[in-house]
Design a protein around this motif. Structure first.
Motif, PDB file in Angstrom:
ATOM      1  N   ALA A   1      44.082   0.367-114.723  1.00  0.00           N
ATOM      2  CA  ALA A   1      43.281   0.268-115.938  1.00  0.00           C
ATOM      3  C   ALA A   1      42.175   1.305-115.865  1.00  0.00           C
ATOM      4  CB  ALA A   1      42.704  -1.131-116.104  1.00  0.00           C
ATOM      5  N   ILE A   2      41.641   1.654-117.017  1.00  0.00           N
ATOM      6  CA  ILE A   2      40.492   2.544-117.097  1.00  0.00           C
ATOM      7  C   ILE A   2      39.268   1.686-117.344  1.00  0.00           C
ATOM      8  CG2 ILE A   2      39.576   4.660-118.080  1.00  0.00           C
ATOM      9  CD1 ILE A   2      42.430   4.909-116.956  1.00  0.00           C
ATOM     10  N   VAL A   3      38.269   1.793-116.480  1.00  0.00           N
ATOM     11  CA  VAL A   3      37.037   1.011-116.618  1.00  0.00           C
ATOM     12  C   VAL A   3      35.930   1.959-117.040  1.00  0.00           C
ATOM     13  CG1 VAL A   3      35.415  -0.543-115.486  1.00  0.00           C
ATOM     14  CG2 VAL A   3      37.826  -0.578-114.834  1.00  0.00           C
ATOM     15  N   ALA A   4      35.305   1.678-118.187  1.00  0.00           N
ATOM     16  CA  ALA A   4      34.284   2.566-118.745  1.00  0.00           C
ATOM     17  C   ALA A   4      33.001   1.802-119.020  1.00  0.00           C
ATOM     18  CB  ALA A   4      34.796   3.213-120.032  1.00  0.00           C
TER      19      ALA A   4
ATOM     20  N   LYS B   1      26.436  -0.863-118.098  1.00  0.00           N
ATOM     21  CA  LYS B   1      26.008   0.366-117.435  1.00  0.00           C
ATOM     22  C   LYS B   1      25.234   0.050-116.155  1.00  0.00           C
ATOM     23  CE  LYS B   1      23.235   4.528-118.201  1.00  0.00           C
ATOM     24  NZ  LYS B   1      22.385   5.270-119.180  1.00  0.00           N
ATOM     25  N   GLY B   2      25.599   0.731-115.067  1.00  0.00           N
ATOM     26  CA  GLY B   2      24.831   0.655-113.828  1.00  0.00           C
ATOM     27  C   GLY B   2      25.088  -0.576-112.997  1.00  0.00           C
ATOM     28  N   ALA B   3      25.417  -1.676-113.622  1.00  0.00           N
ATOM     29  CA  ALA B   3      25.615  -2.928-112.891  1.00  0.00           C
ATOM     30  C   ALA B   3      27.058  -3.017-112.408  1.00  0.00           C
ATOM     31  CB  ALA B   3      25.279  -4.112-113.779  1.00  0.00           C
ATOM     32  N   LYS B   4      27.284  -3.903-111.458  1.00  0.00           N
ATOM     33  CA  LYS B   4      28.648  -4.131-111.024  1.00  0.00           C
ATOM     34  C   LYS B   4      29.458  -4.733-112.173  1.00  0.00           C
ATOM     35  CE  LYS B   4      27.852  -4.671-106.054  1.00  0.00           C
ATOM     36  NZ  LYS B   4      28.001  -5.553-104.871  1.00  0.00           N
TER      37      LYS B   4
ATOM     38  N   SER C   1      30.462   0.571-111.644  1.00  0.00           N
ATOM     39  CA  SER C   1      30.582   0.065-110.281  1.00  0.00           C
ATOM     40  C   SER C   1      31.415  -1.208-110.329  1.00  0.00           C
ATOM     41  CB  SER C   1      29.203  -0.241-109.689  1.00  0.00           C
ATOM     42  OG  SER C   1      29.329  -0.868-108.430  1.00  0.00           O
ATOM     43  N   VAL C   2      32.542  -1.194-109.584  1.00  0.00           N
ATOM     44  CA  VAL C   2      33.453  -2.333-109.615  1.00  0.00           C
ATOM     45  C   VAL C   2      33.604  -2.893-108.210  1.00  0.00           C
ATOM     46  CG1 VAL C   2      35.738  -3.155-110.248  1.00  0.00           C
ATOM     47  CG2 VAL C   2      34.688  -1.274-111.533  1.00  0.00           C
ATOM     48  N   ASP C   3      33.258  -4.151-108.048  1.00  0.00           N
ATOM     49  CA  ASP C   3      33.374  -4.815-106.740  1.00  0.00           C
ATOM     50  C   ASP C   3      34.780  -5.422-106.641  1.00  0.00           C
ATOM     51  OD1 ASP C   3      33.010  -5.987-104.331  1.00  0.00           O
ATOM     52  OD2 ASP C   3      31.652  -7.560-105.044  1.00  0.00           O
ATOM     53  N   THR C   4      35.722  -4.639-106.124  1.00  0.00           N
ATOM     54  CA  THR C   4      37.108  -5.077-106.062  1.00  0.00           C
ATOM     55  C   THR C   4      37.827  -4.341-104.951  1.00  0.00           C
ATOM     56  OG1 THR C   4      39.187  -5.207-107.305  1.00  0.00           O
ATOM     57  CG2 THR C   4      37.765  -3.333-107.782  1.00  0.00           C
TER      58      THR C   4
ATOM     59  N   VAL D   1      36.036  -8.329-115.888  1.00  0.00           N
ATOM     60  CA  VAL D   1      36.762  -7.087-115.618  1.00  0.00           C
ATOM     61  C   VAL D   1      37.551  -7.197-114.324  1.00  0.00           C
ATOM     62  CG1 VAL D   1      36.509  -4.641-115.053  1.00  0.00           C
ATOM     63  CG2 VAL D   1      35.231  -5.626-116.967  1.00  0.00           C
ATOM     64  N   THR D   2      36.900  -7.645-113.256  1.00  0.00           N
ATOM     65  CA  THR D   2      37.618  -7.766-111.981  1.00  0.00           C
ATOM     66  C   THR D   2      38.737  -8.797-112.083  1.00  0.00           C
ATOM     67  OG1 THR D   2      35.943  -9.345-111.206  1.00  0.00           O
ATOM     68  CG2 THR D   2      35.630  -7.030-110.628  1.00  0.00           C
TER      69      THR D   2
END
Length: 493
Positions: A71-74, A101-104, A128-131, A109-110
C-alpha cells in the motif's frame, strides 16, 4: 422504469481509527502475490462518511480490496504527497492510506496493512509507520487486481474529489468507476449524472465517499432508487431540488372543478406545456409542466358510503397518469375525503402511487367531522393524521425502491392543519404547503405571509392562480416577482 431487487446489505460505517484498526487485525495474511478485490455483491452499499479523510481512506480500502501486496501511505492534508501516492498506487494497483503528519500511523493504517496481507508499503510525505511491514518503493507496473466477476468493480461516488483524492486513487487502482458529485450537492437523488451512472452500473456494488454523505438518512434506499433510472424532465429525482412546476388542476370530465377537466389527457398535456412556457423566462430554476388531478371529490350528498366524497376509480385517472408519464410530467393525486380520512383514501390509489413521478396531495378544506357537510364548513386535519399518511407513503417509496415523492398539503387558513409544528419529515418525501386561497391579491398575499410565520423548517411552498375567482389573477411575471419566497409549485384552476 422500476425494478424490485433483493434487500441491500448496508455496510457499517467506520467512524474512528480505533474501530478501523480493530476490524483490520483479523486476517492471518491471504495470498498476496497480486491484489484481489473485496467480495461484495451488486446489492452492497458502503458509506465512508467519517469526518476525516484518513479514516475514509482506510474505509474505502476495506470496501474495495480483499488483499494487496502493499500500500502507499501518505500524509493527510499534503496535496503533493497524495498526488505522488496516487501515481504510485495506479501503477502498482494498491490502495492509498492516509495518516497524520509527523505522528506514527494510526492503528487503522497498521491494521489495514495487516488485513491486506501487505509485504511492503511506500511512504509519501512526513510518514512514520510502526509496523513490521517493509518500507520500500512500490514496483512499477504491478499486476491488476484479480477478480472472477466484473460485478466486483465497484461504482465509487465521491462528494469532493479534492478532499478525497486518496480514496479516488484507491478506487482507480481497484478498477472502479469513479463518479463525482456536483459542487455543493450531497444528495445523489439531486445529481442527474450520478443517477445515470448508478442506473447504468446497477449490477455493481456502490461506495459513497465523503463527509457530506453523513447527511444521508437512508443511503441504501437512495442508491436503489437511483438504480431504477427514473429522472424528472430536467434531471435528478428530488422533486423540489432545482425544479419548479406549473400545473393544471381539476378532475377528469368535470370542467366546473378546474381547467384540467376541460379537455382529455393528451390535450391537457399540450395545455400544461403552454401554461408553463411563459414561466421559463421568469424563473431562476428549471420549469416543468405538471398535473394535479382530483381523485376524490367532496360531494354535497352523503353517497352510498356516507362519507360525502366521490372516489374516482383508478381507471379514470390512469389515462392522465400515462399521458403525463409519456410527456415527462409529474402527476399529483389530490384527495378531498369528506367524512372519510386521508390514509384510507390514499391507499385506494396505491397502484398509481407505486409509479415514479406520481405524487400525493391532501386537501384539508374537505376533511370534515361526522357532523359537517362540504361547502358549509372549512375542514381541517390534525398533524397526527398527516403523519400517518406521510409515514405510509414514505414506507411505500422505500419498500418499492421508488425515487422521492412530493407530499402536498393544501392550506389557506392556519386552522386547516392543526399542530403544524408536529409534522414529521421523511427523506423519501419533499413536503410542500400549497397556499390556495382565492380573491383579491392583497388578501391572498396576507394569507401567504401569515402561513409562513412559524412554519416548520424544510417546507416548500406553492401558490394557486384562479382564472375566474382572483381579482385580478397574477401574470406569470407577477407570480414570480410578487410572491415571495418564489413558489416551487404554481397551479391553475
Amino acid at each position: 422504469m422500476r425494478s424490485r431487487s433483493t434487500p441491500r446489505v448496508l455496510v457499517a460505517i467506520a467512524v474512528s481509527g480505533l474501530l478501523l484498526g480493530a476490524a483490520g487485525c483479523t486476517s492471518s495474511g491471504p495470498d498476496t502475490s497480486r491484489p484481489t478485490l473485496a467480495k461484495a455483491s451488486a446489492t452492497t452499499v458502503t458509506v465512508a462518511d467519517a469526518s476525516d479523510a484518513a479514516a475514509r481512506s482506510v474505509r474505502v480500502s476495506k470496501a474495495l480490496f480483499a488483499s494487496a501486496p502493499g500500500a502507499i501511505v501518505a500524509t493527510a492534508g499534503d496535496a503533493d504527497a497524495i498526488s505522488d501516492a496516487a501515481k504510485a498506487a495506479a501503477s502498482a494497483h494498491v490502495p492509498v492510506l492516509l495518516t497524520a503528519k509527523g505522528a506514527k500511523a494510526s492503528a487503522a493504517v497498521t491494521g489495514e496493512l495487516d488485513r491486506l496481507g501487505a509485504d511492503w508499503y511506500q511512504a509519501e510525505g512526513d510518514v512514520s509507520v510502526d509496523t513490521d511491514v517493509e518500507q520500500r518503493k512500490a514496483p512499477e507496473g504491478g499486476d491488476a487486481p484479480e477478480s472472477s466477476r466484473a460485478s466486483r468493480q465497484a461504482t465509487v461516488v465521491v462528494a469532493d474529489a479534492s478532499a478525497d483524492a486518496a480514496a479516488v486513487a484507491t478506487a482507480k487502482a481497484a478498477g472502479a468507476k469513479v463518479v463525482t458529485m456536483p459542487e455543493g450537492v450531497s444528495d445523489p437523488a439531486a445529481a442527474p449524472d450520478v443517477v445515470t451512472a448508478l442506473h447504468e452500473r446497477k449490477q455493481h456494488q456502490t461506495v459513497l465517499v465523503g463527509a457530506a454523505f453523513d447527511a444521508l438518512q437512508d443511503p441504501e434506499w437512495t442508491v436503489r432508487a437511483a438504480e431504477g433510472g427514473f429522472q424528472l424532465r430536467n434531471g435528478g429525482q428530488r422533486p423540489f431540488d432545482g425544479h419548479r412546476y406549473v400545473a393544471l388542476y381539476g378532475a377528469p370530465g368535470a370542467p366546473a372543478l378546474g381547467v384540467l377537466g376541460e379537455q382529455g389527457p393528451e390535450a391537457t398535456v399540450k395545455r400544461a406545456e403552454q401554461v408553463a412556457k411563459p414561466y421559463r423566462a421568469e424563473s431562476d430554476e428549471l420549469v416543468t409542466p405538471a398535473m394535479e388531478v382530483i381523485a376524490t371529490v367532496a360531494a354535497g350528498d352523503a353517497g352510498a358510503d356516507g362519507d360525502y366524497s366521490t372516489e374516482l376509480p383508478v381507471s379514470a385517472l390512469e389515462p392522465y397518469v400515462d399521458a403525463a408519464h409519456d410527456a415527462d410530467m409529474p402527476v399529483i393525486i389530490d384527495l378531498q375525503p369528506g367524512r372519510s380520512d386521508f390514509l384510507s383514501q390514499a391507499k385506494q390509489y396505491e397502484s398509481l402511487l407505486k409509479k415514479p413521478g406520481v405524487w400525493l396531495a391532501l386537501d384539508p378544506e374537505w376533511r370534515l367531522t361526522k357532523d359537517q357537510v362540504p361547502l358549509e364548513q372549512i375542514g381541517s386535519v390534525s398533524a397526527s393524521e398527516v403523519n400517518e399518511v406521510s409515514s405510509w407513503l414514505a414506507a411505500l417509496v422505500k419498500d418499492e425502491g421508488l425515487p422521492p415523492k412530493a407530499l402536498v398539503l393544501h392550506q389557506f387558513r392556519l386552522s386547516m392543519i392543526q399542530d403544524r409544528s408536529e409534522l414529521k419529515t421523511h427523506p423519501e418525501l419533499d413536503m410542500l404547503v400549497h397556499v390556495d386561497g382565492q380573491g383579491s391579491q392583497p388578501d391572498k398575499q396576507a394569507t401567504w405571509k401569515a402561513l409562513h410565520q412559524g412554519a416548520p423548517e424544510g417546507l416548500h411552498w406553492g401558490w394557486k392562480n384562479f382564472y375566474d375567482e382572483d381579482t385580478p389573477m397574477l401574470t406569470p411575471a407577477q407570480t414570480m416577482s410578487e410572491v415571495t419566497p418564489t413558489p416551487s409549485l404554481v397551479t391553475y384552476q
